[in-house]
Design an enzyme around this catalytic site. Structure first.
Site, PDB file in Angstrom:
ATOM      1  N   ASN A 103     -33.782 -13.607   2.030  1.00 48.40           N
ATOM      2  CA  ASN A 103     -34.592 -14.513   2.967  1.00 48.40           C
ATOM      3  C   ASN A 103     -34.722 -13.685   4.493  1.00 48.40           C
ATOM      4  O   ASN A 103     -34.087 -13.818   5.017  1.00 48.40           O
ATOM      5  CB  ASN A 103     -33.691 -15.905   3.214  1.00 48.40           C
ATOM      6  N   TRP A 104     -36.289 -13.482   4.638  1.00 54.47           N
ATOM      7  CA  TRP A 104     -36.601 -12.542   5.518  1.00 54.47           C
ATOM      8  C   TRP A 104     -37.170 -13.471   6.703  1.00 54.47           C
ATOM      9  O   TRP A 104     -37.418 -12.763   7.681  1.00 54.47           O
ATOM     10  CB  TRP A 104     -37.845 -11.458   5.079  1.00 54.47           C
ATOM     11  N   LYS A 105     -37.013 -14.681   6.436  1.00 56.80           N
ATOM     12  CA  LYS A 105     -37.452 -15.691   7.556  1.00 56.80           C
ATOM     13  C   LYS A 105     -38.835 -15.012   8.274  1.00 56.80           C
ATOM     14  O   LYS A 105     -39.507 -14.949   7.644  1.00 56.80           O
ATOM     15  CB  LYS A 105     -36.199 -15.904   8.413  1.00 56.80           C
ATOM     16  N   HIS A 109     -34.061 -25.213   3.685  1.00 56.82           N
ATOM     17  CA  HIS A 109     -32.995 -24.423   4.274  1.00 56.82           C
ATOM     18  C   HIS A 109     -32.629 -25.047   5.442  1.00 56.82           C
ATOM     19  O   HIS A 109     -33.767 -25.677   6.169  1.00 56.82           O
ATOM     20  CB  HIS A 109     -33.942 -23.085   4.470  1.00 56.82           C
ATOM     21  N   GLU A 167     -32.473 -24.036   8.568  1.00 56.17           N
ATOM     22  CA  GLU A 167     -33.409 -24.097   9.808  1.00 56.17           C
ATOM     23  C   GLU A 167     -34.425 -24.856   9.714  1.00 56.17           C
ATOM     24  O   GLU A 167     -34.833 -25.366  10.620  1.00 56.17           O
ATOM     25  CB  GLU A 167     -33.866 -22.497   9.971  1.00 56.17           C
ATOM     26  N   GLU A 206     -24.822 -23.427   1.901  1.00 57.62           N
ATOM     27  CA  GLU A 206     -24.768 -22.566   3.170  1.00 57.62           C
ATOM     28  C   GLU A 206     -24.331 -23.221   4.138  1.00 57.62           C
ATOM     29  O   GLU A 206     -24.959 -24.142   4.768  1.00 57.62           O
ATOM     30  CB  GLU A 206     -26.216 -22.208   3.507  1.00 57.62           C
ATOM     31  N   SER A 249     -24.014 -15.158   6.375  1.00 52.33           N
ATOM     32  CA  SER A 249     -23.341 -14.127   7.009  1.00 52.33           C
ATOM     33  C   SER A 249     -22.489 -13.330   5.825  1.00 52.33           C
ATOM     34  O   SER A 249     -21.585 -12.776   5.869  1.00 52.33           O
ATOM     35  CB  SER A 249     -22.228 -14.471   7.905  1.00 52.33           C
ATOM     36  N   GLY A 286     -29.638 -13.635   4.489  1.00 51.63           N
ATOM     37  CA  GLY A 286     -30.439 -13.283   5.523  1.00 51.63           C
ATOM     38  C   GLY A 286     -30.417 -11.976   6.126  1.00 51.63           C
ATOM     39  O   GLY A 286     -31.028 -10.919   5.702  1.00 51.63           O
TER      40      GLY A 286
HETATM   41  P1  PGA Z   1     -27.638 -14.956   7.124  1.00 54.12           P
HETATM   42  O1  PGA Z   1     -28.747 -15.922   6.727  1.00 54.12           O
HETATM   43  O2  PGA Z   1     -27.242 -13.920   6.003  1.00 54.12           O
HETATM   44  O3  PGA Z   1     -28.159 -14.053   8.408  1.00 54.12           O
HETATM   45  O4  PGA Z   1     -26.426 -15.648   7.802  1.00 54.12           O
HETATM   46  C1  PGA Z   1     -28.191 -16.772   5.522  1.00 54.12           C
HETATM   47  C2  PGA Z   1     -29.522 -17.682   5.255  1.00 54.12           C
HETATM   48  O5  PGA Z   1     -29.990 -18.021   6.422  1.00 54.12           O
HETATM   49  O6  PGA Z   1     -30.131 -18.212   4.268  1.00 54.12           O
END
Ligand code: PGA
Length: 270
Positions: free
Chosen positions: A15-17, A102, A104, A175, A222, A243
């Site tokens: 997930n490159w956001k 997600h 976010e 998550e 993470s 991420g």
């Molecule tokens: P992260 O993000 O690996 O930076 O914790 C994971 C995600 O948001 O899907």
């Protein structure tokens, strides 16, 4: 009942956001491709860049084993939805996957459970495999309501979608919000406990065979090259949603290789 691990190929989703420009996305993808063997067995890899980068990456991935996914999808095909992206366009680009719900989007952009449920229907009805994200906040866990929160998120999102099966698969990413982007992943045993709860909810809803065949559970929060194999395989997850670590091509390539290797070792030993 004893929970058996699914036989579905492990799935690693990047997930490159909104972290990379289109040019940077192209560059990272080409570095990743150079770091991987031409034929990657025992693993499914999906990269989810920004919407803007999708057309250009779709062109360079055509004919390769890496798949492209979107980070979101609109619940309708067309209409007066300023700024939304239609499932028709994702399908037109040849995408097979979409991240839905997600944290976010839920917490920073006000996406409600009803919106998530509508997006699930949108994805399913256009043949896009949903990667549904669920997970509790730190406050939810402190108040010991984490299971209720995740159960509610899951049941609401699945309520209106047709039962899986006949080639229709889904991934569910657990998550915990407090583990995302913090460098503090959930303890593998704690993640596994929630993974077992999710798997049981699926069994209750769809029966053991369908729950096993049609759903992959991913862990996210993470995950990096030092810890991925603590979740995938060993703790009942069949993949990960990554991420920050997926932004570094050599680290992500290492994660892919580690999971593919442990899959092949596992299949030799069974
Ligand atoms: P992260 O993000 O690996 O930076 O914790 C994971 C995600 O948001 O899907």
């Amino acid at each position: 009942m004893e929970l058996k691990e699914t036989k579905l190929t492990p799935l690693l989703v990047a997930n490159w956001k909104m972290q990379l420009t289109v040019a940077e996305s192209r560059q990272r993808l080409s570095e990743l491709q150079k770091s991987l063997p031409a034929k990657q067995k025992n693993i499914e890899i999906v990269i989810c860049p920004s919407f803007m980068a999708l057309p250009s990456l779709a062109a360079s991935l055509s004919g390769t084993p890496i798949r492209l996914g979107a980070q979101d999808v609109a619940w309708d095909e067309r209409g007066a939805y300023t700024g939304e992206v239609s499932p028709l366009d994702l399908v037109d680009l040849g995408l097979g996957h979409v991240i839905i719900g997600h944290s976010e989007r839920r917490h920073l952009l006000g996406e409600t459970e009803t919106m998530v449920a509508r997006k699930m229907i949108s994805a399913y009805s256009h043949g896009l495999m949903p990667i549904l994200c669920v997970g509790e906040s730190a406050d939810d866990r402190a108040a010991a309501r984490h299971e209720d929160v995740v159960r509610h998120q899951l049941e609401t999102a699945l309520r209106s979608v047709p039962p899986p099966g006949r080639g229709r698969h889904m991934a569910i990413a657990y998550e915990p919000v407090w583990a995302i982007g913090t460098g503090q992943p959930a303890d593998p045993a704690l993640a596994a406990a929630m993974g077992a709860t999710i798997r049981q909810i699926l069994i209750n809803q769809y029966g053991p065979v369908q729950a096993e065949r049609s759903f992959r559970l991913l862990y996210g929060g993470s995950v990096d090259d030092t810890n991925i194999t603590k979740y995938v395989h060993s703790e009942g997850f069949q993949g990960a949603l990554v991420g920050s670590a997926s932004l570094n091509p050599s680290i992500f390539a290492k994660m892919i290789t580690n999971v593919a290797r442990s899959t092949s070792q596992k299949s030799k030993s069974t």
